[in-house]
Scaffold this motif. Structure first.
Motif, PDB file in Angstrom:
ATOM      1  N   THR A  97       4.104 -10.159   3.147  1.00 30.05           N
ATOM      2  CA  THR A  97       4.401  -8.772   3.448  1.00 30.05           C
ATOM      3  C   THR A  97       3.535  -8.336   4.624  1.00 30.05           C
ATOM      4  OG1 THR A  97       4.698  -6.572   2.503  1.00 30.05           O
ATOM      5  CG2 THR A  97       2.704  -7.742   1.881  1.00 30.05           C
ATOM      6  N   GLU A  98       3.992  -7.330   5.325  1.00 32.15           N
ATOM      7  CA  GLU A  98       3.249  -6.774   6.458  1.00 32.15           C
ATOM      8  C   GLU A  98       3.054  -5.284   6.225  1.00 32.15           C
ATOM      9  OE1 GLU A  98       5.546  -7.613   9.948  1.00 32.15           O
ATOM     10  OE2 GLU A  98       5.105  -9.743   9.886  1.00 32.15           O
ATOM     11  N   PHE A  99       1.934  -4.757   6.718  1.00 34.81           N
ATOM     12  CA  PHE A  99       1.714  -3.317   6.680  1.00 34.81           C
ATOM     13  C   PHE A  99       0.897  -2.921   7.897  1.00 34.81           C
ATOM     14  CE2 PHE A  99      -1.658  -5.267   4.225  1.00 34.81           C
ATOM     15  CZ  PHE A  99      -2.811  -4.599   4.611  1.00 34.81           C
ATOM     16  N   ASP A 100       1.084  -1.680   8.317  1.00 27.67           N
ATOM     17  CA  ASP A 100       0.406  -1.168   9.504  1.00 27.67           C
ATOM     18  C   ASP A 100      -0.788  -0.311   9.116  1.00 27.67           C
ATOM     19  OD1 ASP A 100       2.153  -2.346  11.389  1.00 27.67           O
ATOM     20  OD2 ASP A 100       3.628  -0.789  10.991  1.00 27.67           O
ATOM     21  N   VAL A 101      -1.830  -0.418   9.918  1.00 24.10           N
ATOM     22  CA  VAL A 101      -3.048   0.368   9.739  1.00 24.10           C
ATOM     23  C   VAL A 101      -3.234   1.195  11.001  1.00 24.10           C
ATOM     24  CG1 VAL A 101      -5.551   0.234   9.428  1.00 24.10           C
ATOM     25  CG2 VAL A 101      -4.063  -1.373   8.220  1.00 24.10           C
ATOM     26  N   VAL A 102      -3.522   2.476  10.826  1.00 21.23           N
ATOM     27  CA  VAL A 102      -3.723   3.369  11.975  1.00 21.23           C
ATOM     28  C   VAL A 102      -5.199   3.755  12.079  1.00 21.23           C
ATOM     29  CG1 VAL A 102      -1.365   4.262  11.874  1.00 21.23           C
ATOM     30  CG2 VAL A 102      -3.152   5.423  10.607  1.00 21.23           C
ATOM     31  N   GLU A 103      -5.578   4.194  13.259  1.00 22.17           N
ATOM     32  CA  GLU A 103      -6.955   4.678  13.462  1.00 22.17           C
ATOM     33  C   GLU A 103      -7.219   5.828  12.522  1.00 22.17           C
ATOM     34  OE1 GLU A 103      -9.612   3.721  15.214  1.00 22.17           O
ATOM     35  OE2 GLU A 103      -8.528   1.980  15.947  1.00 22.17           O
ATOM     36  N   PRO A 129       0.838  -1.209   0.000  1.00 21.67           N
ATOM     37  CA  PRO A 129       0.000   0.000   0.000  1.00 21.67           C
ATOM     38  C   PRO A 129       0.870   1.255   0.000  1.00 21.67           C
ATOM     39  CG  PRO A 129      -0.599  -1.485   1.798  1.00 21.67           C
ATOM     40  CD  PRO A 129       0.629  -2.024   1.172  1.00 21.67           C
ATOM     41  N   ILE A 130       0.380   2.290  -0.646  1.00 19.33           N
ATOM     42  CA  ILE A 130       1.115   3.548  -0.718  1.00 19.33           C
ATOM     43  C   ILE A 130       0.516   4.516   0.289  1.00 19.33           C
ATOM     44  CG2 ILE A 130       1.669   5.512  -2.206  1.00 19.33           C
ATOM     45  CD1 ILE A 130       1.483   3.586  -4.582  1.00 19.33           C
ATOM     46  N   GLY A 131       1.362   5.144   1.073  1.00 22.80           N
ATOM     47  CA  GLY A 131       0.902   6.140   2.029  1.00 22.80           C
ATOM     48  C   GLY A 131       0.354   5.520   3.303  1.00 22.80           C
ATOM     49  N   ASN A 135     -10.990   1.009   8.661  1.00 25.24           N
ATOM     50  CA  ASN A 135     -12.312   1.158   8.059  1.00 25.24           C
ATOM     51  C   ASN A 135     -12.261   1.833   6.692  1.00 25.24           C
ATOM     52  OD1 ASN A 135     -13.754  -0.123  10.149  1.00 25.24           O
ATOM     53  ND2 ASN A 135     -13.521   1.725  11.380  1.00 25.24           N
ATOM     54  N   ASN A 136     -11.202   1.562   5.954  1.00 25.91           N
ATOM     55  CA  ASN A 136     -11.051   2.058   4.593  1.00 25.91           C
ATOM     56  C   ASN A 136     -10.628   0.914   3.690  1.00 25.91           C
ATOM     57  OD1 ASN A 136     -11.578   4.938   4.552  1.00 25.91           O
ATOM     58  ND2 ASN A 136      -9.816   5.113   5.916  1.00 25.91           N
ATOM     59  N   LEU A 137     -10.624   1.176   2.398  1.00 29.42           N
ATOM     60  CA  LEU A 137     -10.116   0.200   1.439  1.00 29.42           C
ATOM     61  C   LEU A 137      -8.616   0.374   1.271  1.00 29.42           C
ATOM     62  CD1 LEU A 137     -12.801   0.348  -1.387  1.00 29.42           C
ATOM     63  CD2 LEU A 137     -12.472  -1.457   0.285  1.00 29.42           C
ATOM     64  N   VAL A 138      -7.924  -0.737   1.102  1.00 28.29           N
ATOM     65  CA  VAL A 138      -6.499  -0.710   0.806  1.00 28.29           C
ATOM     66  C   VAL A 138      -6.294  -1.541  -0.454  1.00 28.29           C
ATOM     67  CG1 VAL A 138      -5.958  -2.699   2.279  1.00 28.29           C
ATOM     68  CG2 VAL A 138      -4.166  -1.084   1.707  1.00 28.29           C
ATOM     69  N   THR A 139      -5.410  -1.071  -1.320  1.00 32.00           N
ATOM     70  CA  THR A 139      -5.116  -1.795  -2.557  1.00 32.00           C
ATOM     71  C   THR A 139      -3.764  -2.465  -2.424  1.00 32.00           C
ATOM     72  OG1 THR A 139      -6.376  -0.208  -3.853  1.00 32.00           O
ATOM     73  CG2 THR A 139      -4.813  -1.585  -5.050  1.00 32.00           C
ATOM     74  N   LEU A 140      -3.756  -3.779  -2.687  1.00 34.89           N
ATOM     75  CA  LEU A 140      -2.527  -4.567  -2.697  1.00 34.89           C
ATOM     76  C   LEU A 140      -2.325  -5.093  -4.109  1.00 34.89           C
ATOM     77  CD1 LEU A 140      -3.153  -6.691   0.518  1.00 34.89           C
ATOM     78  CD2 LEU A 140      -1.629  -4.732   0.305  1.00 34.89           C
ATOM     79  N   GLY A 141      -1.087  -5.160  -4.535  1.00 36.68           N
ATOM     80  CA  GLY A 141      -0.793  -5.669  -5.869  1.00 36.68           C
ATOM     81  C   GLY A 141       0.320  -6.691  -5.833  1.00 36.68           C
ATOM     82  N   VAL A 167      -9.902  -2.855   5.351  1.00 34.29           N
ATOM     83  CA  VAL A 167      -9.211  -3.134   6.611  1.00 34.29           C
ATOM     84  C   VAL A 167     -10.094  -2.590   7.722  1.00 34.29           C
ATOM     85  CG1 VAL A 167      -6.879  -3.281   5.675  1.00 34.29           C
ATOM     86  CG2 VAL A 167      -7.782  -1.059   6.284  1.00 34.29           C
ATOM     87  N   HIS A 168     -10.395  -3.431   8.708  1.00 36.23           N
ATOM     88  CA  HIS A 168     -11.400  -3.090   9.713  1.00 36.23           C
ATOM     89  C   HIS A 168     -10.849  -2.473  10.988  1.00 36.23           C
ATOM     90  CE1 HIS A 168     -14.496  -5.056   7.373  1.00 36.23           C
ATOM     91  NE2 HIS A 168     -13.665  -6.063   7.193  1.00 36.23           N
TER      92      HIS A 168
END
Length: 132
Positions: free
Chosen positions: A120-126, A38-40, A45-51, A96-97
């Motif tokens: 791969t791993e990525f972090d999601v913030v509130e 993911p970029i940025g 509670n948003n959509l994330v795009t993975l490629g 991502v919930h």
């Protein structure tokens, strides 16, 4: 033993034909998966795009094999997804919930090639507060 030229010619042609029609033994292609993360900042509670990009570009029967994604949420829930390939690449938009670390495991298991897996791993913030 005495063979005529015609008999030897027919035997030689039959042997050549059987070799030409025999299935060829080829080495399985070794594929690699490259993840496009993911970029940025990713908010809950948003959509994330993975490629993903599979190299070398699969062809034939391998080219129609999808990539499997298992997305593990911070609480341990696992969501499986199937990503159909187009010219060796695929993207998926998924929700991502919750905030925390997500783990995405991609697997490509073609019928004529060696399976490839990457994680791969990525972090999601509130998400930002919109006020009251």
């Amino acid at each position: 033993m005495n063979f005529s030229r015609g008999t030897l010619t027919i035997a030689a042609l039959a042997g050549a034909a059987s070799l030409a029609l025999a299935p060829t033994a080829t080495a399985a292609t070794t594929y690699q998966i490259r993840v496009l993360p993911p970029i940025g900042t990713v908010y809950a509670n948003n959509l994330v795009t993975l490629g993903v990009l599979v190299t070398p570009t699969p062809a034939g029967e391998d080219g129609t094999t999808p990539v499997l994604l298992e997305l593990t949420e911070p609480d341990g829930d696992v969501t499986p997804r199937t990503l159909p390939l187009t010219l060796g690449g695929a993207t998926i938009a998924t929700r991502v919930h919750e905030a925390g670390r997500y783990v995405a495991e991609f697997t490509f298991d073609p019928p004529n090639g060696d399976p490839a897996t990457t994680t791969t791993e990525f972090d999601v913030v509130e998400g930002p507060s919109l006020g009251s």
